[in-house]
Design an enzyme around this catalytic site. Structure first.
Site, PDB file in Angstrom:
ATOM      1  CB  CYS A 290      46.508 -56.601 -40.579  1.00 27.14           C
ATOM      2  SG  CYS A 290      47.114 -55.437 -41.808  1.00 27.14           S
TER       3      CYS A 290
ATOM      4  CB  SER B  95      48.141 -50.710 -37.352  1.00 28.77           C
ATOM      5  OG  SER B  95      49.258 -50.470 -36.551  1.00 28.77           O
TER       6      SER B  95
ATOM      7  NE  ARG C 143      50.131 -46.401 -35.269  1.00 27.21           N
ATOM      8  CZ  ARG C 143      50.623 -46.766 -36.432  1.00 27.21           C
ATOM      9  NH1 ARG C 143      51.703 -46.182 -36.925  1.00 27.21           N
ATOM     10  NH2 ARG C 143      50.079 -47.747 -37.110  1.00 27.21           N
TER      11      ARG C 143
ATOM     12  CG  ASP D 143      48.717 -53.406 -30.517  1.00 33.78           C
ATOM     13  OD1 ASP D 143      48.787 -53.716 -31.714  1.00 33.78           O
ATOM     14  OD2 ASP D 143      49.017 -52.279 -30.090  1.00 33.78           O
TER      15      ASP D 143
ATOM     16  CG  HIS E 115      52.768 -54.212 -33.838  1.00 33.75           C
ATOM     17  ND1 HIS E 115      52.487 -53.723 -35.090  1.00 33.75           N
ATOM     18  CD2 HIS E 115      51.719 -53.860 -33.063  1.00 33.75           C
ATOM     19  CE1 HIS E 115      51.316 -53.106 -35.069  1.00 33.75           C
ATOM     20  NE2 HIS E 115      50.838 -53.177 -33.864  1.00 33.75           N
TER      21      HIS E 115
ATOM     22  CE  LYS F 191      50.616 -50.128 -31.247  1.00 35.50           C
ATOM     23  NZ  LYS F 191      49.957 -50.379 -32.475  1.00 35.50           N
TER      24      LYS F 191
ATOM     25  CE1 TYR G 215      43.532 -42.833 -33.319  1.00 36.21           C
ATOM     26  CE2 TYR G 215      45.916 -42.991 -33.528  1.00 36.21           C
ATOM     27  CZ  TYR G 215      44.669 -43.584 -33.559  1.00 36.21           C
ATOM     28  OH  TYR G 215      44.562 -44.923 -33.811  1.00 36.21           O
TER      29      TYR G 215
ATOM     30  N   GLY H 201      36.946 -66.792 -37.476  1.00 37.86           N
ATOM     31  CA  GLY H 201      36.983 -68.041 -36.703  1.00 37.86           C
ATOM     32  C   GLY H 201      37.614 -69.187 -37.483  1.00 37.86           C
TER      33      GLY H 201
ATOM     34  NE  ARG I   4      42.512 -47.635 -33.917  1.00 39.30           N
ATOM     35  CZ  ARG I   4      43.481 -48.532 -34.110  1.00 39.30           C
ATOM     36  NH1 ARG I   4      43.684 -49.498 -33.263  1.00 39.30           N
ATOM     37  NH2 ARG I   4      44.226 -48.477 -35.181  1.00 39.30           N
TER      38      ARG I   4
END
Ligand code: SAT
Ligand code: MN
Length: 590
Positions: free
Chosen positions: A254, A252, A73, A281, A230, A210, A201, A499, A374
């Site tokens: 994270c 994003s 982005r 997301d 988000h 988004k 992209y 986990g 991605r």
């Protein structure tokens, strides 16, 4: 050319105007059928736009490379174009629509000559749910069409749902020349319109994501009394079958996808605990008739970060990518025509074709996959997808979690004192930047509610909207903050994450049920170390105490820094947040 598919004149007008401007040779309406998708894949492979991967190992999977200058982005070229600059606020780039529309028309004029314009009718959310919204995206990219067919619900039933007169979000995308100097991702919230030019992209061109589901939807949500956030949404099933739902906001890259698909540690699984994914997301959240907050995931797939995804970190995401998936900017293993990225296996293969198309060996000294490479995977592929994924009403939230990437200061977890304090906690989120957006990585910046790049209006009004929502919910979810990223002196992570984050979720949900005491600190309620379950972990209580410790001196400095950050919002900053900041400062001085 546009007759026959819909009688909705507004749709026809939009498609005709787009075609008149960009002058494609052909217009193709996307019905989302398997036959049409197959034909488009075929065509994209014949032109080199996509590469067919090993269909035995990865059935229905394809590969795509974006231009080298077009891998994330671009926040500096993403604009909110409302009439009054003040409405965009200090955290957005703004352009006057009077300037933006003509500029974009100039850029896009004639740019689809010799090409096909695809018309994608899609729904964010289950078609027919009162939560859902319809969009129409026109694009000259098959890659965009195929991604949208995974990420959203595409088909003519969306046109039917619109009927003769329904409104929709207009999205225009043209690749143009992928010229970074003329790249613009433009939002016109007052016109329900998005225009994206010179990029290919995902985050810039899959306009349902988004652009619509956050920037435009956040604006609509404020106007109509709901929220577009988000956030991932997950469900925890208890041994007795009860379920609790959590929404969590992280910037994003994270770990939202990892948390959403978490597999609990063994002793939890043995007892019968289970985590299911509703979304990874985006959450659209409304007040239900029962006075609780209800959330849906408006998406239909996962646009996840590939590097770091492996059988240990996120086996569910990996499983989701084994069929019907599009990989972007990862590396190709030419020995069997499959994909690879950093972290997929401990030992990299000896020879790869990297994301730029070059031969690569472990000695190359560069990454084989782009750090923001991605996968676009259908949600239904995910082994832990929630049975509520397709629910028209969504799921009721017990907790909301905020979290950033912070090497210091922010403890592993803390709970806000009440809703307004929770809003404050979300508003003061800071996080280190990641490869999901262009620019330096690892720089600490404010990212309120993980919405800095995605809020379609003035951030001060957005805070006020959160405060207002709190007044409407009789039984609000409890609000928490987590930080999986605390580091020790040598930069090592002090919490195992993945986990094992179940151990923190467990504490959070116990707090929601008032089942457990906590220590009141300057910043909110923090767990007693003994209450975080570390069974089966090679982990010391001392380290746990360290990452739960609230250092008042650091927090006092943090409070001063927040005061600076808040200044830009001027009189739009809600009094409730000012009060909470004053309380934080006072608590640190005690
Ligand atoms: O590239 S996207 O904006 O779609 C993903 C992200 O950055 O969160
Ligand atoms: Mn995201």
């Amino acid at each position: 050319m546009t007759q026959g598919y819909t009688e909705n004149q507004k749709v026809l007008d939009f498609v005709n105007a787009s075609a008149e401007l960009a002058q494609p040779d052909k217009i193709v309406w996307i019905d989302g059928s398997d036959a049409q998708i197959d034909a488009l894949r075929e065509e994209a492979c014949s032109t080199g736009e996509m590469i067919r991967l090993n269909q035995e190992k990865l059935p229905g999977c394809y590969y795509h490379r974006t231009a080298e200058n077009d891998v994330a982005r671009v926040e500096a070229r993403t604009f909110i174009c409302c009439r009054d600059e003040k409405d965009a606020g200090p955290t957005n780039y703004w352009m006057d629509p009077k300037e933006a529309y003509p500029m974009l028309r100039e850029i896009a004029r004639g740019k689809m000559k010799g090409r096909t314009m695809y018309v994608i009718p899609y729904s964010m959310g289950v078609v027919g749910s009162p939560f859902s919204r319809i969009g129409i995206e026109v694009t000259d990219s098959i890659y965009v069409v195929l991604n949208m067919c995974i990420m959203t619900r595409v088909g003519f039933n969306c046109l039917e749902a619109l009927g003769k007169d329904g409104d929709f979000v207009k999205g225009f995308h043209a690749k143009c020349d992928i010229d970074p100097e003329k790249r613009y991702i433009m939002h016109f919230p007052e016109d329900d319109t998005i225009i994206s030019v010179n990029s290919g992209y995902g985050g810039n061109v899959l306009l349902g994501k988004k652009c619509f589901a956050l920037r435009i939807a956040s604006y609509l949500g404020r106007k109509e009394g709901w929220m577009a956030e988000h956030m991932l949404i997950l469900g925890v099933t208890y041994p007795d079958g009860t379920k609790k739902y959590v929404a969590a906001a992280f910037p994003s890259a994270c770990g939202k996808t990892n948390l959403a698909m978490l597999i609990p540690p063994k002793h939890y699984r043995d007892l019968g605990y289970k985590v299911e994914t509703v979304g990874d997301d985006i959450a659209w959240i409304r007040v239900g008739e029962d006075g609780r907050l209800w959330a849906v995931n408006p998406e239909n797939g996962f646009f996840g970060v590939a590097p770091g995804t492996n059988d240990h970190s996120n086996p569910n995401a990996l499983a989701a990518t084994r069929k019907g998936t599009i990989f972007t900017n990862v590396a190709i293993d030419p020995s069997d025509n499959t994909v690879w990225w950093e972290g997929l296996t401990k030992q990299p293969p000896e020879h790869l074709i990297d994301w730029l198309g070059h031969d690569w060996t472990p000695a190359s000294g560069v990454k084989a996959a782009h750090p923001n490479s991605r996968f676009t995977a259908p949600a239904v592929n995910c082994p832990c997808i929630s049975p509520e994924f397709n629910s028209k009403t969504g799921v009721p939230l017990d907790a909301i979690i905020f979290g950033g990437r912070r090497a210091t200061t922010t403890p592993l977890v803390y709970q806000s004192r009440d809703w307004n304090h929770g809003v404050f906690v979300g508003s003061i989120m800071s996080s280190e930047t990641t490869a999901a957006a262009t620019g330096a990585v690892g720089v600490l910046r404010h990212d309120p509610m993980a919405m800095k790049p995605f809020c379609g209006y003035h951030m001060g009004d957005y805070f006020a909207h959160w405060i207002e929502m709190g007044k409407k919910v009789k039984n609000p979810p409890k609000i928490f903050n987590v930080n999986w990223f605390r580091q020790g002196e040598n930069g090592e992570f002090l919490w195992p994450g993945f986990g094992d984050n179940m151990r923190v979720l467990d504490w959070i949900l116990k707090r929601c049920d008032d089942k457990i005491e906590a220590q009141e600190t300057a910043i909110g309620y923090v767990p007693y170390a003994k209450d975080i379950d570390i069974e089966g972990l090679d982990y010391s209580v001392e380290t746990l105490e360290k990452i739960l410790y609230v250092d008042k001196e650091r927090w006092s400095k943090e409070a001063d820094e927040i005061a600076e950050f808040y200044k830009q919002f001027g009189d739009k900053l809600p009094q409730e947040l000012k009060d909470n900041l004053a309380t934080l400062k006072a608590n640190c001085e005690k």
